[in-house]
Design an enzyme around this catalytic site. Structure first.
Site, PDB file in Angstrom:
ATOM      1  N   ASN A 196       0.882  -1.168   0.000  1.00 52.13           N
ATOM      2  CA  ASN A 196       0.000   0.000   0.000  1.00 52.13           C
ATOM      3  C   ASN A 196       0.923   1.221   0.000  1.00 52.13           C
ATOM      4  O   ASN A 196       1.487   1.572   1.038  1.00 52.13           O
ATOM      5  CB  ASN A 196      -0.875  -0.058   1.255  1.00 52.13           C
TER       6      ASN A 196
ATOM      7  N   ARG B  44      -2.597  -2.138  -3.437  1.00 47.02           N
ATOM      8  CA  ARG B  44      -3.775  -1.308  -3.251  1.00 47.02           C
ATOM      9  C   ARG B  44      -3.665  -0.160  -4.249  1.00 47.02           C
ATOM     10  O   ARG B  44      -2.669   0.561  -4.269  1.00 47.02           O
ATOM     11  CB  ARG B  44      -3.803  -0.748  -1.837  1.00 47.02           C
TER      12      ARG B  44
ATOM     13  N   HIS C 216     -12.603   3.448  -0.016  1.00 45.95           N
ATOM     14  CA  HIS C 216     -12.598   2.465   1.089  1.00 45.95           C
ATOM     15  C   HIS C 216     -13.310   1.177   0.687  1.00 45.95           C
ATOM     16  O   HIS C 216     -13.788   0.425   1.537  1.00 45.95           O
ATOM     17  CB  HIS C 216     -13.323   2.994   2.343  1.00 45.95           C
TER      18      HIS C 216
ATOM     19  N   ARG D 154     -11.110  16.438   7.107  1.00 46.64           N
ATOM     20  CA  ARG D 154     -11.950  16.748   5.948  1.00 46.64           C
ATOM     21  C   ARG D 154     -13.365  17.108   6.387  1.00 46.64           C
ATOM     22  O   ARG D 154     -13.906  16.501   7.302  1.00 46.64           O
ATOM     23  CB  ARG D 154     -12.017  15.545   4.998  1.00 46.64           C
TER      24      ARG D 154
ATOM     25  N   ASN E  43     -12.993   1.260  18.004  1.00 44.52           N
ATOM     26  CA  ASN E  43     -12.531   1.589  19.357  1.00 44.52           C
ATOM     27  C   ASN E  43     -13.370   2.572  20.162  1.00 44.52           C
ATOM     28  O   ASN E  43     -13.377   2.510  21.380  1.00 44.52           O
ATOM     29  CB  ASN E  43     -11.113   2.169  19.281  1.00 44.52           C
TER      30      ASN E  43
ATOM     31  N   GLU F 181      -8.000  -4.796   5.217  1.00 47.79           N
ATOM     32  CA  GLU F 181      -7.944  -4.602   3.766  1.00 47.79           C
ATOM     33  C   GLU F 181      -6.806  -5.410   3.150  1.00 47.79           C
ATOM     34  O   GLU F 181      -6.947  -5.970   2.068  1.00 47.79           O
ATOM     35  CB  GLU F 181      -7.750  -3.109   3.468  1.00 47.79           C
TER      36      GLU F 181
HETATM   37  P1  AMP Z   1      -7.578   4.688  11.217  1.00 43.34           P
HETATM   38  O1  AMP Z   1      -7.497   5.693  10.094  1.00 43.34           O
HETATM   39  O2  AMP Z   1      -8.492   3.547  10.912  1.00 43.34           O
HETATM   40  O3  AMP Z   1      -6.240   4.260  11.738  1.00 43.34           O
HETATM   41  O4  AMP Z   1      -8.288   5.446  12.447  1.00 43.34           O
HETATM   42  C1  AMP Z   1      -7.697   6.557  13.068  1.00 43.34           C
HETATM   43  C2  AMP Z   1      -8.719   7.182  13.991  1.00 43.34           C
HETATM   44  O5  AMP Z   1      -9.123   6.229  14.979  1.00 43.34           O
HETATM   45  C3  AMP Z   1      -8.167   8.379  14.764  1.00 43.34           C
HETATM   46  O6  AMP Z   1      -9.127   9.418  14.790  1.00 43.34           O
HETATM   47  C4  AMP Z   1      -7.987   7.830  16.159  1.00 43.34           C
HETATM   48  O7  AMP Z   1      -8.126   8.809  17.132  1.00 43.34           O
HETATM   49  C5  AMP Z   1      -9.135   6.851  16.241  1.00 43.34           C
HETATM   50  N1  AMP Z   1      -8.921   5.920  17.351  1.00 43.34           N
HETATM   51  C6  AMP Z   1      -7.992   4.950  17.472  1.00 43.34           C
HETATM   52  N2  AMP Z   1      -8.073   4.362  18.688  1.00 43.34           N
HETATM   53  C7  AMP Z   1      -9.082   4.978  19.344  1.00 43.34           C
HETATM   54  C8  AMP Z   1      -9.676   4.830  20.651  1.00 43.34           C
HETATM   55  N3  AMP Z   1      -9.227   3.920  21.511  1.00 43.34           N
HETATM   56  N4  AMP Z   1     -10.691   5.638  20.980  1.00 43.34           N
HETATM   57  C9  AMP Z   1     -11.143   6.568  20.123  1.00 43.34           C
HETATM   58  N5  AMP Z   1     -10.646   6.758  18.882  1.00 43.34           N
HETATM   59  C10 AMP Z   1      -9.625   5.968  18.501  1.00 43.34           C
END
Ligand code: AMP
Length: 401
Positions: A7, A90, A179, A240, A334, A385
């Site tokens: 990726n 990707r 996505h 965004r 999460n 992915e």
């Molecule tokens: P990703 O692009 O899938 O890696 O997601 C990133 C986003 O997930 C960011 O906004 C992080 O703050 C959020 N994130 C990751 N872990 C947590 C958590 N434990 N609680 C709240 N948000 C989370």
């Protein structure tokens, strides 16, 4: 069969080596800051982690580093490059041409090049990765897995914008959606969890990460999605804006004396959670600030949740019902608080959370978080992915072979 999944971003290469068809992850890592003074490779294999620093000029050199890490006598997992049987890439934009994954041929490469006009930030690094891999591993089959492909099944009334039709014909301006690999992965997994074929299911999938998008999935096919011509449309994201009245753009250009590019930059890089809260683009920090009483952080969370809620309502209408609502990606997997905010008041659609289960389902855990007996299942499905790219690559190479 060992399959290397790549990726490639503008200054990074994320990679994983899978043993297929088992799906076992042999190694993986991230090379960052390509082209800068010091690049950093974080490699992991067999429970061990290694960090290597140095100067990596471009993706071609970067891929050499990746292959060297995979072959390394101490922390490597394979004996030679010939043990890489196929590479899955990707690729962000497949235009209207690709509605599935394909073996990379010179014609496919030309098409990916052509779609640079549609994805000027993403397709060029994806191409660099493909070219580097073809050079370094010339006899190894390569497969492209497109982010847009899963949404290729949208009906035209869902993908057309109500602007003069010639702009669609001349410039291919339409909704593409992104996505797709993540939405497809969680669709397949949700069907397994529910124990029903995806052909029977009506699902809403919510990929809530740094970038956020939702899809309405009917019978295993995407029938609508929130991202559009670019990944800017739809939900509130880290930086965004998602949906805004298009008239805001010329208004801002006039009011602030900005060019179209500058306004686009504001909407892409300075908006969303960051723009609203003034705290961060990171959900964890915005949640912390909100708990500490920061009003703008609180409203950022409210706008974020409200937008997802509106799309859920819209997609229940699009699907004519709903079997399951699926959360995935960093926030979806999460943030139990955000899931609570989103689902609050949706009992009218049969959506109700088991709050205890919701709170426990964090940290890449899979689970059903809906209240016992409620008509719609609410699932958390950690996305993967890369694994789906490896599966597609395996299938295509096996068929070709
Ligand atoms: P990703 O692009 O899938 O890696 O997601 C990133 C986003 O997930 C960011 O906004 C992080 O703050 C959020 N994130 C990751 N872990 C947590 C958590 N434990 N609680 C709240 N948000 C989370």
């Amino acid at each position: 069969m060992n399959i290397l999944v790549l990726n490639c971003g503008s200054s990074s290469i994320k990679y994983k080596l899978f043993d297929m068809p088992d799906g076992g992850e042999l190694a993986g890592g991230l090379l960052e800051r390509i082209g800068e003074e010091t690049s950093l490779l974080s490699h992991r294999a067999g429970g061990r982690k290694v960090r290597v620093e140095g100067k990596v000029a471009d993706h071609r050199e970067g891929l050499k580093w990746v292959v060297e890490a995979l072959l390394h006598p101490e922390h490597g997992t394979i004996g030679g490059p010939s043990e890489i049987d196929a590479v899955g890439h990707r690729v962000v934009h497949g235009g209207e041409r690709f509605t599935g994954s394909v073996l990379i041929t010179p014609e496919v490469l030309d098409a990916v090049r052509e779609f640079i006009s549609l994805a000027p930030l993403h397709n060029p690094p994806n191409l660099m990765g493909i070219e580097a891999a073809r050079e370094l591993l010339p006899d190894v089959p390569q497969v492209a897995v497109f982010d847009t492909a899963f949404h290729g099944t949208m009906p035209r009334y869902a993908y057309l914008y109500a602007i003069p039709y010639e702009y669609y014909e001349n410039y291919h301006i339409r909704r593409y959606g992104f996505h797709g690999t993540s939405h497809r992965y969680v669709t397949l997994r949700a069907a397994q969890i529910l124990g029903r074929p995806s052909e029977e299911l009506k699902l809403i999938t919510c990929h809530l990460g740094n970038g956020c998008s939702m899809a309405a999935v009917k019978g295993g096919r995407s029938v609508d999605t929130s991202m559009g011509f670019t990944p800017l449309e739809g939900l509130v994201m880290g930086t965004r804006s998602g949906d805004v009245d298009p008239a805001v753009i010329p208004f801002l250009a006039r009011a602030e004396g900005m060019s179209a590019d500058e306004v686009e930059e504001v909407l892409n890089k300075r908006s969303g959670l960051l723009g609203l809260s003034g705290v961060s683009n990171d959900m964890r920090e915005v949640e912390r600030a909100s708990e500490a009483g920061d009003e703008r952080a609180k409203v950022a969370l409210e706008v974020f949740a409200y937008r997802v809620k509106k799309y859920i309502g819209a997609y229940v209408a699009v699907l004519g019902g709903l079997d399951a609502l699926v959360f995935t990606a960093g926030i979806g997997e999460n943030s139990y608080r955000m899931r609570e905010m989103i689902c609050e008041g949706l009992e009218v659609f049969g959506i109700a959370l088991d709050h205890e289960r919701n709170r426990r389902t964090v940290g890449r855990k899979e689970g059903d978080i809906s209240r016992e007996g409620s008509p719609v299942r609410v699932l958390v499905v950690p996305t993967d992915e890369e694994l789906l790219i490896a599966k597609d690559t395996f299938e295509i190479v096996r068929q070709e072979g």
